[in-house]
Design an enzyme around this catalytic site. Structure first.
Site, PDB file in Angstrom:
ATOM      1  N   ASN A   1       0.860  -1.193   0.000  1.00 52.20           N
ATOM      2  CA  ASN A   1       0.000   0.000   0.000  1.00 52.20           C
ATOM      3  C   ASN A   1       0.896   1.243   0.000  1.00 52.20           C
ATOM      4  O   ASN A   1       0.809   2.106   0.866  1.00 52.20           O
ATOM      5  CB  ASN A   1      -0.958  -0.008   1.197  1.00 52.20           C
ATOM      6  CG  ASN A   1      -2.018   1.070   1.021  1.00 52.20           C
ATOM      7  OD1 ASN A   1      -2.142   1.972   1.829  1.00 52.20           O
ATOM      8  ND2 ASN A   1      -2.767   0.999  -0.052  1.00 52.20           N
TER       9      ASN A   1
ATOM     10  N   HIS B   1       7.279   5.765   0.801  1.00 54.48           N
ATOM     11  CA  HIS B   1       8.003   4.552   0.406  1.00 54.48           C
ATOM     12  C   HIS B   1       8.861   4.817  -0.840  1.00 54.48           C
ATOM     13  O   HIS B   1      10.003   4.368  -0.929  1.00 54.48           O
ATOM     14  CB  HIS B   1       7.026   3.418   0.070  1.00 54.48           C
ATOM     15  CG  HIS B   1       6.198   2.966   1.228  1.00 54.48           C
ATOM     16  ND1 HIS B   1       4.858   3.242   1.330  1.00 54.48           N
ATOM     17  CD2 HIS B   1       6.518   2.239   2.325  1.00 54.48           C
ATOM     18  CE1 HIS B   1       4.381   2.704   2.439  1.00 54.48           C
ATOM     19  NE2 HIS B   1       5.366   2.094   3.057  1.00 54.48           N
TER      20      HIS B   1
ATOM     21  N   ASP C   1       8.913   6.101  11.463  1.00 58.63           N
ATOM     22  CA  ASP C   1       8.978   5.039  12.476  1.00 58.63           C
ATOM     23  C   ASP C   1      10.336   5.162  13.175  1.00 58.63           C
ATOM     24  O   ASP C   1      11.212   4.309  13.033  1.00 58.63           O
ATOM     25  CB  ASP C   1       8.808   3.676  11.805  1.00 58.63           C
ATOM     26  CG  ASP C   1       7.430   3.531  11.191  1.00 58.63           C
ATOM     27  OD1 ASP C   1       6.459   3.504  11.951  1.00 58.63           O
ATOM     28  OD2 ASP C   1       7.325   3.493   9.954  1.00 58.63           O
TER      29      ASP C   1
ATOM     30  N   GLN D   1      11.442   2.289  15.346  1.00 60.11           N
ATOM     31  CA  GLN D   1      11.744   1.100  14.535  1.00 60.11           C
ATOM     32  C   GLN D   1      13.154   1.216  13.946  1.00 60.11           C
ATOM     33  O   GLN D   1      13.933   0.245  13.963  1.00 60.11           O
ATOM     34  CB  GLN D   1      10.721   0.965  13.412  1.00 60.11           C
ATOM     35  CG  GLN D   1      11.083  -0.103  12.396  1.00 60.11           C
ATOM     36  CD  GLN D   1       9.975  -0.376  11.401  1.00 60.11           C
ATOM     37  OE1 GLN D   1       9.039  -1.096  11.714  1.00 60.11           O
ATOM     38  NE2 GLN D   1      10.063   0.176  10.201  1.00 60.11           N
TER      39      GLN D   1
ATOM     40  N   SER E   1       0.223   4.471   5.384  1.00 58.81           N
ATOM     41  CA  SER E   1      -0.834   3.656   4.778  1.00 58.81           C
ATOM     42  C   SER E   1      -2.099   3.727   5.617  1.00 58.81           C
ATOM     43  O   SER E   1      -3.206   3.537   5.110  1.00 58.81           O
ATOM     44  CB  SER E   1      -0.367   2.209   4.664  1.00 58.81           C
ATOM     45  OG  SER E   1       0.824   2.170   3.916  1.00 58.81           O
TER      46      SER E   1
HETATM   47  O1  PAF Z   1       7.879  -0.334   8.448  1.00 55.15           O
HETATM   48  C1  PAF Z   1       7.288  -1.313   7.928  1.00 55.15           C
HETATM   49  O2  PAF Z   1       6.543  -1.194   6.954  1.00 55.15           O
HETATM   50  C2  PAF Z   1       7.468  -2.685   8.550  1.00 55.15           C
HETATM   51  O3  PAF Z   1       7.568  -2.597   9.936  1.00 55.15           O
HETATM   52  C3  PAF Z   1       8.626  -3.474   7.953  1.00 55.15           C
HETATM   53  C4  PAF Z   1       9.956  -2.788   8.248  1.00 55.15           C
HETATM   54  C5  PAF Z   1       8.451  -3.622   6.456  1.00 55.15           C
HETATM   55  C6  PAF Z   1       8.683  -4.882   8.570  1.00 55.15           C
HETATM   56  O4  PAF Z   1       7.519  -5.595   8.312  1.00 55.15           O
END
Ligand code: PAF
Length: 280
Positions: A33, A38, A153, A156, A189
């Site tokens: 998505n 991205h 993120d 993350q 998304s």
């Molecule tokens: O950030 C994301 O979209 C997800 O956490 C990832 C890094 C693709 C792992 O599934």
């Protein structure tokens, strides 16, 4: 032309061919998505590599039992053409069965302690275990030289960086800038879940982050900045998971301590949970 690959053996053949030619391989993992955020990561990876692989895999192990795994938007045709336009060479599409050959319950898990435990980790137990578990598999499948993750993120990115250092993955991790809508809402998304009044209201998160930054830079005590941000967001109709100011490593700063900071917010409007941050 972008090549869509669904067999690991084919992916390995392509990547090892590139490596034999001395080419540097970039990687952008996604859950599909796809949006401009991205595509900016694909372009960033392209600047650091000769070839780019992107994966689309909605990873079940990073969703909690009451989260949106089944309704997570899936748009394979648009994703493929968008990736091609952004300069991606290979789209890797693993299946749940190939990602977790022993099943999700018996999957070997990767847990990064410390940085995983706070903020998102506290509000979404097990989330970062799922992320690290899938990203480590994707790294082993793709074997990139460099991988790009979005700074939206923020935590993350910090968790992945720690995992890569700790497990000695020979991969450079780069962070891509947050891409925003015209009103400041960070692209995600999940924004498409926002209906009617919720959509313009969502831009309030960005305004709150800017106010947090300005208050910190003006010398307001951290706890006051956080309390005011939370109150403002509640007033605007959000349920707030956190609105905090942290050090770049997500540790808690002392009042009066100088240096770099990041303000982070996670808040819900209706059933939609949004996260955003600002570094200063
Ligand atoms: O950030 C994301 O979209 C997800 O956490 C990832 C890094 C693709 C792992 O599934």
């Amino acid at each position: 032309m972008i090549e869509t690959v669904t067999e690991l053996s084919r992916l390995r053949a392509i990547v090892s061919g590139w490596k034999r030619e001395g080419l540097r391989v970039g990687f952008v993992p996604t859950m599909g998505n796809l949006h401009a955020g991205h595509y900016s990561l694909v372009k960033l990876a392209r600047q650091h590599a000769d070839r780019v692989v992107s994966s689309v895999f909605v990873n079940p192990t990073q969703f909690g039992p009451n989260e949106d795994f089944t309704r997570y938007p899936r748009t394979p045709e648009a994703d493929t053409s968008g990736l091609q336009d952004a300069g991606c060479d290979v789209l890797w599409l693993p299946t749940v069965e190939s990602m977790y050959p022993f099943g999700v319950e018996l999957a070997a898990k990767v847990h990064v302690p410390g940085v995983s435990a706070v903020l998102e980790g506290a509000h979404r137990p097990g989330h970062f275990d799922g992320v690290c578990t899938v990203v480590s598999r994707l790294f082993n499948q793709v074997q990139p030289d460099v991988a790009a993750f979005g700074r939206k993120d923020y935590q993350q990115l910090a968790v992945i960086q720690q995992m890569v250092t700790d497990l000695a993955f020979p991969i450079e991790i780069i962070g891509g800038e947050i891409v925003r809508e015209a009103d400041g809402l960070a692209m995600s998304s999940r924004n498409q879940y926002l209906d009617g009044a919720a959509r313009p209201q969502a831009a309030h998160i960005r305004r709150t982050l800017l106010a947090m930054r300005d208050a910190c830079l003006a010398g307001t005590a951290r706890h006051q900045v956080e309390a005011e941000a939370e109150a403002q967001l509640r007033e605007a109709g959000f349920q707030v998971d956190y609105a905090v100011v942290r050090l770049p490593d997500l540790g808690e700063p002392q009042d009066g301590q100088g240096g770099a900071r990041v303000a982070l917010v996670a808040a819900r409007i209706g059933n939609t949970r949004l996260i955003d941050n600002i570094e200063f």
